[in-house]
Design a protein around this motif. Structure first.
Motif, PDB file in Angstrom:
ATOM      1  N   ALA A 409       0.893  -1.242  -0.003  1.00 33.19           N
ATOM      2  CA  ALA A 409       0.062  -0.173  -0.031  1.00 33.19           C
ATOM      3  C   ALA A 409       0.831   1.212   0.073  1.00 33.19           C
ATOM      4  N   VAL A 410       1.741   1.419   1.071  1.00 33.30           N
ATOM      5  CA  VAL A 410       2.849   2.608   1.010  1.00 33.30           C
ATOM      6  C   VAL A 410       3.353   2.861  -0.545  1.00 33.30           C
ATOM      7  N   PHE A 411       3.836   1.546  -0.980  1.00 33.35           N
ATOM      8  CA  PHE A 411       4.616   1.800  -2.185  1.00 33.35           C
ATOM      9  C   PHE A 411       3.816   2.124  -3.393  1.00 33.35           C
ATOM     10  N   CYS A 412       2.614   1.647  -3.569  1.00 33.18           N
ATOM     11  CA  CYS A 412       1.617   1.850  -4.506  1.00 33.18           C
ATOM     12  C   CYS A 412       1.064   3.218  -4.485  1.00 33.18           C
ATOM     13  N   TYR A 413       0.645   3.432  -3.385  1.00 36.60           N
ATOM     14  CA  TYR A 413      -0.068   4.716  -3.218  1.00 36.60           C
ATOM     15  C   TYR A 413       0.650   5.926  -3.321  1.00 36.60           C
ATOM     16  N   TRP A 414       2.259   5.976  -3.055  1.00 34.72           N
ATOM     17  CA  TRP A 414       3.045   6.928  -2.801  1.00 34.72           C
ATOM     18  C   TRP A 414       4.183   7.054  -3.736  1.00 34.72           C
ATOM     19  N   VAL A 415       4.266   5.904  -4.464  1.00 34.57           N
ATOM     20  CA  VAL A 415       5.080   6.255  -5.753  1.00 34.57           C
ATOM     21  C   VAL A 415       4.537   6.284  -7.064  1.00 34.57           C
ATOM     22  N   PRO A 416       3.890   5.247  -7.570  1.00 27.17           N
ATOM     23  CA  PRO A 416       3.251   5.499  -8.868  1.00 27.17           C
ATOM     24  C   PRO A 416       1.998   6.471  -8.652  1.00 27.17           C
ATOM     25  N   GLY A 417       1.287   5.990  -7.614  1.00 21.30           N
ATOM     26  CA  GLY A 417       0.025   6.764  -7.398  1.00 21.30           C
ATOM     27  C   GLY A 417       0.101   8.395  -7.247  1.00 21.30           C
ATOM     28  N   ALA A 418       0.972   8.653  -6.224  1.00 25.88           N
ATOM     29  CA  ALA A 418       1.390  10.275  -6.069  1.00 25.88           C
ATOM     30  C   ALA A 418       2.050  10.772  -7.254  1.00 25.88           C
ATOM     31  N   ALA A 419       2.986  10.029  -7.807  1.00 27.89           N
ATOM     32  CA  ALA A 419       3.612  10.708  -9.024  1.00 27.89           C
ATOM     33  C   ALA A 419       2.817  11.096 -10.050  1.00 27.89           C
ATOM     34  N   VAL A 420       2.157   9.926 -10.508  1.00 27.05           N
ATOM     35  CA  VAL A 420       0.935  10.439 -11.542  1.00 27.05           C
ATOM     36  C   VAL A 420       0.173  11.376 -11.479  1.00 27.05           C
ATOM     37  N   SER A 421      -0.334  11.482  -9.959  1.00 20.57           N
ATOM     38  CA  SER A 421      -1.399  12.477  -9.559  1.00 20.57           C
ATOM     39  C   SER A 421      -0.721  13.747  -9.681  1.00 20.57           C
ATOM     40  N   ILE A 422       0.612  13.878  -9.321  1.00 22.65           N
ATOM     41  CA  ILE A 422       1.152  15.202  -9.427  1.00 22.65           C
ATOM     42  C   ILE A 422       1.684  15.729 -10.608  1.00 22.65           C
ATOM     43  N   GLY A 423       2.238  14.695 -11.501  1.00 23.26           N
ATOM     44  CA  GLY A 423       2.878  15.024 -12.745  1.00 23.26           C
ATOM     45  C   GLY A 423       1.617  15.579 -13.743  1.00 23.26           C
ATOM     46  N   LEU A 424       0.537  14.441 -13.551  1.00 24.27           N
ATOM     47  CA  LEU A 424      -0.494  14.999 -14.562  1.00 24.27           C
ATOM     48  C   LEU A 424      -1.596  16.174 -14.168  1.00 24.27           C
ATOM     49  N   GLY A 425      -1.565  16.153 -12.611  1.00 23.88           N
ATOM     50  CA  GLY A 425      -2.389  17.389 -12.173  1.00 23.88           C
ATOM     51  C   GLY A 425      -1.910  18.617 -12.416  1.00 23.88           C
ATOM     52  N   LEU A 426      -0.523  18.833 -12.188  1.00 27.99           N
ATOM     53  CA  LEU A 426       0.285  20.028 -11.897  1.00 27.99           C
ATOM     54  C   LEU A 426       1.064  20.396 -13.310  1.00 27.99           C
ATOM     55  N   PHE A 427       1.264  19.444 -14.064  1.00 28.20           N
ATOM     56  CA  PHE A 427       2.250  19.714 -15.054  1.00 28.20           C
ATOM     57  C   PHE A 427       1.594  19.580 -16.455  1.00 28.20           C
ATOM     58  N   THR A 428       0.390  19.218 -16.592  1.00 24.94           N
ATOM     59  CA  THR A 428      -0.157  18.701 -17.843  1.00 24.94           C
ATOM     60  C   THR A 428      -1.461  19.551 -17.806  1.00 24.94           C
ATOM     61  N   PRO A 429      -2.212  19.584 -19.338  1.00 23.33           N
ATOM     62  CA  PRO A 429      -3.592  20.285 -19.128  1.00 23.33           C
ATOM     63  C   PRO A 429      -4.565  19.221 -18.759  1.00 23.33           C
ATOM     64  N   LEU A 430      -4.072  18.298 -18.221  1.00 18.02           N
ATOM     65  CA  LEU A 430      -5.357  17.265 -17.859  1.00 18.02           C
ATOM     66  C   LEU A 430      -5.808  17.897 -16.411  1.00 18.02           C
TER      67      LEU A 430
END
Length: 465
Positions: A409-430
């Motif tokens: 849980a710690v790995f999946c939520y805070w590595v791929p999960g958080a990375a995709v949320s931050i990357g797509l949310g703050l640095f793309t038009p999505l």
């Protein structure tokens, strides 16, 4: 209990049908209690909202922190569920062993609650660190200074709820949670606005009401246990002062990873709200509505996962490998089937569902509704995975396997999960949609890895020989 008896049904189908009946007997009342618990929290919002925007903001921040502490500690003390179930399955000195487990879980609930109260006292400082308005943070800190006294009875009541559910009385949980709604509504009405001769305490009155609700809930469980002939014989409060250090160590060993898992998941979803706040107010409002709908639907597979812990734990104690397989199979089928239905509902009726929360005729709500509908489409995609991971985690807890699922849980939520949320949310038009895609990625990976671990349970040595 699960041995086949001569019936008209084929012998091979009898154990599976019986397992389905036992699982649904547990899961139905537990899921209903979870849904009612959300209404208990909603009562506070209804009354506090009438005090103004600042009071509502302060209570929302306070309840967010308090809820995270409460759910984590419920996970910690909820480790008593697989222990009780295994002791029932073994059937050797079950009364004495179950009493010891519950007694130590109640001890743990007091100690853990005191630690949680310490965190609540730091509430104002924590909120200031996150950049909240100082006036709102001060009011939230004062609210928490009262609300924290609800922790001990609430966490203790969770232990008793686990006991009555594992002992085949899950409907007690439903009835007592329904009672809590009434107590909380009456308490808010009395102490927030000064009715029934009570002082008008405003925001502080809602915290007082929550404390009284916690005490009433614990007392109701104690009375229900006392009144039930089967439960009364366990004498849970007999020799309450007597320590069982090895049992307490087992509870902490199983429970700490459960609390860590809850913190990992809840932390990501709470962090998503902060990301949305940076993107825009309309996106945050739409996120709040969509997440509320998803959380409401999640309470059913969460209840099924709780039932899976008990049923798998029972067969684990009985060393019944076939029973372990059947219990998880039934729970996964029920949880996945329900969430498939909610996914379809969200896809076909996203806008009508959002309209239950906000007025679609109001032009100012147009952007909010548009974002909420977008996010609910993603929620429809992750509903199935969210349900599966909740049930799979519950089944693994029945095997007393919690440490590796926490790491997953710690790995999946805070590595791929958080990375995709931050990357797509703050640095793309999505933007907001990208944040939700990150949540989807996290849940898909968590569900896949927990299912893989369950599938390899025998090779990993999780199942008794």
């Amino acid at each position: 209990m699960l041995s086949a008896s001569p019936q008209a049904l084929p012998a091979a189908s009898t154990p599976l049908r019986r397992e389905m009946r036992e699982t649904l007997h547990l899961a139905g009342p537990l899921a209903a209690a979870n849904l009612l618990q959300m209404m208990v929290y909603a009562i506070d919002v209804v009354f506090v909202a009438r005090l103004g925007q600042e009071a509502l903001a302060a209570s929302s921040l306070a309840i967010a922190l308090f809820g995270l502490i409460n759910w984590s500690l419920c996970g910690l003390t909820g480790a008593v569920a697989p222990l009780i179930a295994a002791e029932l399955g073994q059937r050797r000195h079950a009364v004495r062993e179950i009493r010891r487990s519950v007694r130590m879980a109640l001890w743990l609930s007091v100690v853990a609650s005191l630690a949680g109260m310490g965190v609540c006292l730091l509430g104002e400082r924590l909120m200031l660190l996150t950049g909240q308005d100082p006036r709102v943070a001060a009011r939230a800190g004062g609210f928490l200074a009262i609300l924290m006294f609800a922790l001990i009875p609430l966490i203790g009541a969770n232990v008793l709820r686990t006991f009555v559910s594992a002992m085949g009385r899950p409907y007690f949980a439903t009835a007592i949670t329904g009672l809590a709604i009434l107590v909380n509504a009456l308490g808010n009405w009395a102490f927030v606005f000064g009715n029934l001769g009570a002082p008008a305490l405003g925001l502080a009155g809602s915290a007082v009401s929550s404390c009284l609700t916690g005490l009433a809930t614990f007392a109701a469980y104690a009375l229900a246990i006392r009144a039930d002939r089967r439960l009364r014989r366990y004498r849970l409060f007999g020799r309450f002062w007597r320590p069982e250090w090895q049992r307490l160590q087992e509870l902490v060993k199983i429970g700490l990873p459960i609390a860590g898992t809850i913190l990992a998941e809840a932390g990501l979803f709470s962090g998503a709200a902060f990301l949305m706040g940076r993107i825009g107010e309309a996106e945050l409002a739409g996120h709040t509505v969509a997440l509320q709908v998803a959380a409401f639907c999640f309470q059913v597979p969460f209840g099924i996962g709780q039932a899976a812990t008990i049923r798998v734990g029972y067969h684990y104690g009985a060393r019944d490998r076939a029973g372990i397989h059947r219990a998880a199979l039934v729970a996964l089928g029920a949880g996945g089937g329900f969430m498939a239905c909610t996914s379809l509902m969200m896809l076909l009726a996203a806008r009508p569902i959002v309209s239950l929360y906000v007025d679609p005729a109001e032009p100012a709500n147009a952007a909010l509704i548009g974002f909420a509908v977008q996010y609910m489409i993603v929620a429809a995609a992750f509903q199935l995975f969210d349900g599966v991971q909740a049930v799979a985690a519950g089944a693994l807890r029945g095997l007393q396997d919690t440490r590796v699922p926490m790491l997953i849980a710690v790995f999946c939520y805070w590595v791929p999960g958080a990375a995709v949320s931050i990357g797509l949310g703050l640095f793309t038009p999505l933007r907001g949609l990208g944040v939700w895609l990150g949540l989807l990625v996290a849940l898909v990976i968590v569900a896949a890895m927990l299912l893989w671990r369950w599938h390899r349970r025998e090779r990993l040595g999780l199942v008794p020989g």
